[in-house]
Scaffold this active site. Structure first.
Site, PDB file in Angstrom:
ATOM      1  N   HIS A 167      87.812   8.424  53.700  1.00 16.86           N
ATOM      2  CA  HIS A 167      87.180   8.539  54.827  1.00 16.86           C
ATOM      3  C   HIS A 167      87.920   7.483  55.789  1.00 16.86           C
ATOM      4  O   HIS A 167      88.450   6.666  55.497  1.00 16.86           O
ATOM      5  CB  HIS A 167      85.676   8.093  54.699  1.00 16.86           C
ATOM      6  CG  HIS A 167      84.930   8.267  55.975  1.00 16.86           C
ATOM      7  ND1 HIS A 167      84.705   7.563  56.837  1.00 16.86           N
ATOM      8  CD2 HIS A 167      83.946   9.414  56.124  1.00 16.86           C
ATOM      9  CE1 HIS A 167      83.872   8.321  57.831  1.00 16.86           C
ATOM     10  NE2 HIS A 167      83.661   9.253  57.390  1.00 16.86           N
ATOM     11  N   ASP A 176      80.580  14.709  51.661  1.00 20.37           N
ATOM     12  CA  ASP A 176      81.178  16.214  51.328  1.00 20.37           C
ATOM     13  C   ASP A 176      81.170  16.301  49.896  1.00 20.37           C
ATOM     14  O   ASP A 176      80.905  17.196  49.416  1.00 20.37           O
ATOM     15  CB  ASP A 176      82.268  16.544  52.114  1.00 20.37           C
ATOM     16  CG  ASP A 176      82.041  16.533  53.527  1.00 20.37           C
ATOM     17  OD1 ASP A 176      82.867  15.628  54.133  1.00 20.37           O
ATOM     18  OD2 ASP A 176      81.159  17.411  53.832  1.00 20.37           O
TER      19      ASP A 176
HETATM   20  C1  SDX Z   1      83.697  13.964  57.060  1.00 16.35           C
HETATM   21  O1  SDX Z   1      84.879  10.825  60.977  1.00 16.35           O
HETATM   22  C2  SDX Z   1      83.920  11.164  60.248  1.00 16.35           C
HETATM   23  O2  SDX Z   1      82.906  10.142  60.305  1.00 16.35           O
HETATM   24  C3  SDX Z   1      83.943  12.389  59.433  1.00 16.35           C
HETATM   25  C4  SDX Z   1      82.625  12.569  58.662  1.00 16.35           C
HETATM   26  C5  SDX Z   1      81.501  12.894  59.480  1.00 16.35           C
HETATM   27  O3  SDX Z   1      80.294  12.519  58.841  1.00 16.35           O
HETATM   28  O4  SDX Z   1      81.647  13.242  60.653  1.00 16.35           O
HETATM   29  O5  SDX Z   1      82.189  11.479  57.716  1.00 16.35           O
HETATM   30  C6  SDX Z   1      82.636  13.830  57.719  1.00 16.35           C
HETATM   31  O6  SDX Z   1      84.726  14.671  57.575  1.00 16.35           O
HETATM   32  C7  SDX Z   1      84.095  13.204  55.760  1.00 16.35           C
HETATM   33  C8  SDX Z   1      85.584  13.423  55.185  1.00 16.35           C
HETATM   34  C9  SDX Z   1      86.075  14.760  54.465  1.00 16.35           C
HETATM   35  N1  SDX Z   1      87.204  15.122  54.237  1.00 16.35           N
HETATM   36  C10 SDX Z   1      87.693  15.166  52.998  1.00 16.35           C
HETATM   37  O7  SDX Z   1      86.902  14.620  52.064  1.00 16.35           O
HETATM   38  C11 SDX Z   1      89.187  15.508  53.006  1.00 16.35           C
HETATM   39  C12 SDX Z   1      89.936  14.791  52.146  1.00 16.35           C
HETATM   40  N2  SDX Z   1      90.056  13.236  52.713  1.00 16.35           N
HETATM   41  C13 SDX Z   1      91.201  13.133  53.482  1.00 16.35           C
HETATM   42  O8  SDX Z   1      91.651  14.347  54.175  1.00 16.35           O
HETATM   43  C14 SDX Z   1      91.156  11.990  54.316  1.00 16.35           C
HETATM   44  O9  SDX Z   1      90.754  10.912  53.404  1.00 16.35           O
HETATM   45  C15 SDX Z   1      90.355  11.845  55.522  1.00 16.35           C
HETATM   46  C16 SDX Z   1      90.894  12.906  56.490  1.00 16.35           C
HETATM   47  C17 SDX Z   1      88.984  12.021  55.232  1.00 16.35           C
HETATM   48  C18 SDX Z   1      90.861  10.589  56.139  1.00 16.35           C
HETATM   49  O10 SDX Z   1      92.081  10.645  56.718  1.00 16.35           O
HETATM   50  P1  SDX Z   1      92.720   9.425  57.307  1.00 16.35           P
HETATM   51  O11 SDX Z   1      91.731   8.161  57.496  1.00 16.35           O
HETATM   52  O12 SDX Z   1      93.405   9.739  58.386  1.00 16.35           O
HETATM   53  O13 SDX Z   1      93.565   8.796  56.122  1.00 16.35           O
HETATM   54  P2  SDX Z   1      94.836   9.269  55.841  1.00 16.35           P
HETATM   55  O14 SDX Z   1      95.006  10.832  55.932  1.00 16.35           O
HETATM   56  O15 SDX Z   1      95.816   8.506  56.587  1.00 16.35           O
HETATM   57  O16 SDX Z   1      95.043   8.813  54.404  1.00 16.35           O
HETATM   58  C19 SDX Z   1      95.445   7.353  54.182  1.00 16.35           C
HETATM   59  C20 SDX Z   1      96.218   7.544  52.899  1.00 16.35           C
HETATM   60  C21 SDX Z   1      97.365   8.467  52.866  1.00 16.35           C
HETATM   61  O17 SDX Z   1      98.506   7.983  51.983  1.00 16.35           O
HETATM   62  P3  SDX Z   1      99.822   7.379  52.492  1.00 16.35           P
HETATM   63  O18 SDX Z   1     100.249   8.441  53.665  1.00 16.35           O
HETATM   64  O19 SDX Z   1      99.202   6.287  53.544  1.00 16.35           O
HETATM   65  O20 SDX Z   1     100.700   7.409  51.532  1.00 16.35           O
HETATM   66  O21 SDX Z   1      95.284   7.763  51.614  1.00 16.35           O
HETATM   67  C22 SDX Z   1      95.716   9.208  51.095  1.00 16.35           C
HETATM   68  C23 SDX Z   1      96.596   9.817  52.392  1.00 16.35           C
HETATM   69  O22 SDX Z   1      97.725  10.660  51.670  1.00 16.35           O
HETATM   70  N3  SDX Z   1      94.592  10.016  51.059  1.00 16.35           N
HETATM   71  C24 SDX Z   1      94.352  10.771  50.181  1.00 16.35           C
HETATM   72  C25 SDX Z   1      93.134  11.443  50.388  1.00 16.35           C
HETATM   73  N4  SDX Z   1      92.607  10.832  51.576  1.00 16.35           N
HETATM   74  C26 SDX Z   1      93.658  10.247  52.113  1.00 16.35           C
HETATM   75  N5  SDX Z   1      94.978  11.126  48.722  1.00 16.35           N
HETATM   76  C27 SDX Z   1      94.480  12.075  48.111  1.00 16.35           C
HETATM   77  N6  SDX Z   1      93.394  12.501  48.276  1.00 16.35           N
HETATM   78  C28 SDX Z   1      92.662  12.180  49.375  1.00 16.35           C
HETATM   79  N7  SDX Z   1      91.529  12.844  49.600  1.00 16.35           N
END
Ligand code: SDX
Length: 444
Positions: free
Chosen positions: A321, A379
């Site tokens: 998140h 989710d």
């Molecule tokens: C919702 O904003 C909100 O409040 C959203 C929400 C709401 O109520 O409106 O809470 C609802 O959208 C919840 C999130 C649902 N999405 C998912 O479950 C999809 C999987 N999650 C990722 O796509 C990610 O965690 C996000 C999009 C939720 C958050 O992305 P960020 O904060 O931009 O973090 P990031 O993508 O920069 O990740 C940081 C690191 C990265 O590694 P590095 O580039 O630093 O090496 O963590 C890794 C990412 O690769 N990472 C993951 C991961 N999520 C982040 N690696 C593996 N699996 C994951 N799920």
């Protein structure tokens, strides 16, 4: 940049941030006010930064940017705290029905008995659609994703309700708010009925919000659909847990669309489009598809390996998140509901739920997930409950959109009523070509 105490008004605590810029050997100092909110980090007020310094800030994804002032929802990512108008999500999910939370988000207070009755009446009397809107569904293929139908039909509402488009008229803003909150469950249920070739079911004024939605989803002319109280309570809780969440991607989309004075139906349609993405609201559907792809517990290590591989686009859906860095309080509530619903429905340990529990256990012990602070978000569990209830996977994000409409509408009203709001128009860091002479076709 340093912060520097100065005595002055309480609201700004008199603090300023000192910025010293040196260019071509010339040093210039600037001061920018530091503003405090009720809760959360202080903000640097950089509204004059560009006019004073000629510099822009660069913050793709807005990881360090407050786009607005808001009094609706507060999230503390470190503490796993989620407040709606000061009330914890746990209290609201335990003690309220969805329309009470909707009233709270819209008006700032939990309704008393008479306010609750009036509000419910205002919503229930707008649950039907203009009969001609039904024709919109015929234009979609039966296998259209229901979110495509939601974007289309909600955007089209503005062509039917011309008496609630004048943003300057508070009564019309209120009427548009009621219509959107009231009609979303009807539009959503109709999208499902259309996809399965069953007749649309009209809303009933004697049913509560979650029950009415279930009735419209599953009732048939051929038999009297009985509403399961456990399922209705679970849907009510899921709606509350998804109602609002600060300035997430879809809410920011609604605010940006609304800042151009677009009509409220168009703004909510833009929010639905943004929520559809699997990185956002589409994650609940993506979680179930991921669990089905993983299939069995022995496949979990392979998928965790892929999730950690930066060259592999696979991510563990339902994990991570932008703001929560310890746990998502909504996931904690939903995990408990998961057990209750599966037990109450007599669904033996749902194999997908078992797989999800094993995945959660392994992931939370994995040093990559610990280091990146990745844990189940809202989710991760919602999909499993919805699956157990019999909601088709393609409808998961639609339910999220039904619930989040209350948050979108509340945030849109707050923005419209904000005296400092202006059209949102971010700048950019240009990395394209310098100006160059045009070359005629015959010389190219
Ligand atoms: C919702 O904003 C909100 O409040 C959203 C929400 C709401 O109520 O409106 O809470 C609802 O959208 C919840 C999130 C649902 N999405 C998912 O479950 C999809 C999987 N999650 C990722 O796509 C990610 O965690 C996000 C999009 C939720 C958050 O992305 P960020 O904060 O931009 O973090 P990031 O993508 O920069 O990740 C940081 C690191 C990265 O590694 P590095 O580039 O630093 O090496 O963590 C890794 C990412 O690769 N990472 C993951 C991961 N999520 C982040 N690696 C593996 N699996 C994951 N799920």
């Amino acid at each position: 940049m340093s912060s520097h105490n100065k005595s002055s008004s309480l609201s700004h605590q008199g603090q300023v941030a000192k910025l010293t810029l040196s260019k071509n050997g010339i040093e210039q100092s600037f001061e920018f006010p530091i503003l405090s909110g009720t809760l959360g980090p202080d903000v640097l007020d950089i509204r004059e930064l560009y006019t004073q310094t000629g510099y822009l800030t660069y913050d793709p994804g807005f990881t360090s940017t407050a786009s607005c002032e808001s009094a609706i929802t507060f999230v503390d990512g470190e503490k796993g705290l989620l407040l709606h108008r000061g009330y914890t999500i746990q209290e609201l999910a335990t003690h309220c029905d969805f329309l009470e939370v909707a009233y709270l988000l819209l008006y700032g207070e939990i309704p008393n008995q008479s306010q609750k009755i009036d509000f419910e009446q205002n919503i229930i009397t707008h649950t039907m659609l203009h009969e001609q809107l039904i024709n919109f569904y015929q234009g979609f293929r039966r296998d259209a994703h229901p979110m495509a139908i939601m974007v289309g039909v909600v955007g089209a509402l503005s062509s039917f309700y011309h008496d609630s488009l004048d943003l300057k008229d508070p009564e019309q803003r209120e009427l548009a708010s009621y219509r959107l909150i009231a009609k979303m469950p009807s539009i959503a249920a109709m999208a499902y009925k259309y996809s399965v070739g069953q007749p649309f079911v009209y809303p009933r004024n004697n049913l509560r919000y979650a029950e009415n939605f279930l009735h419209m989803m599953f009732a048939l002319p051929s038999y009297d659909y009985q509403i399961n109280k456990t399922i209705a309570q679970a849907i009510n809780k899921i709606f509350i847990l998804h109602a609002d969440h600060e300035q997430n991607a879809s809410t920011s989309t609604v605010r940006l669309a609304g800042s151009s004075a677009a009509n409220p139906f168009a703004c909510i349609a833009s929010g639905i489009a943004s929520l559809w993405g699997p990185a956002h609201g589409g994650a609940n559907e993506a979680v179930l598809n991921m669990l089905k792809e993983i299939g069995t517990k022995d496949q979990i290590p392979e998928y965790l390996k892929r999730a950690k591989d930066r060259n592999d686009s696979f991510r563990l859906m339902g994990f991570g998140h932008r703001v929560y860095k310890n746990f998502d309080p909504r996931a904690v509530v939903l995990k408990e509901s998961c057990h209750q619903v599966l037990d109450a429905l007599g669904v033996k340990k749902d194999p997908l739920f078992d797989l999800a529990m094993e995945l959660e256990k392994i992931a939370l012990q994995d040093e990559y997930f610990i280091e990146k602070k990745l844990f189940p978000n809202v989710d991760f569990y919602s999909g499993i409950i919805l699956q157990a209830i019999g909601i088709p996977v393609s409808m998961f994000t639609v339910l999220f959109a039904v619930a989040r409409t209350v948050g979108w509408v509340s945030q849109w009203r707050e923005m419209i009523g904000d005296p400092v709001q202006k059209i949102g128009r971010p700048r950019q860091r240009y990395i394209g070509s310098m100006q160059r002479p045009f070359i005629a076709l015959k010389e190219r």
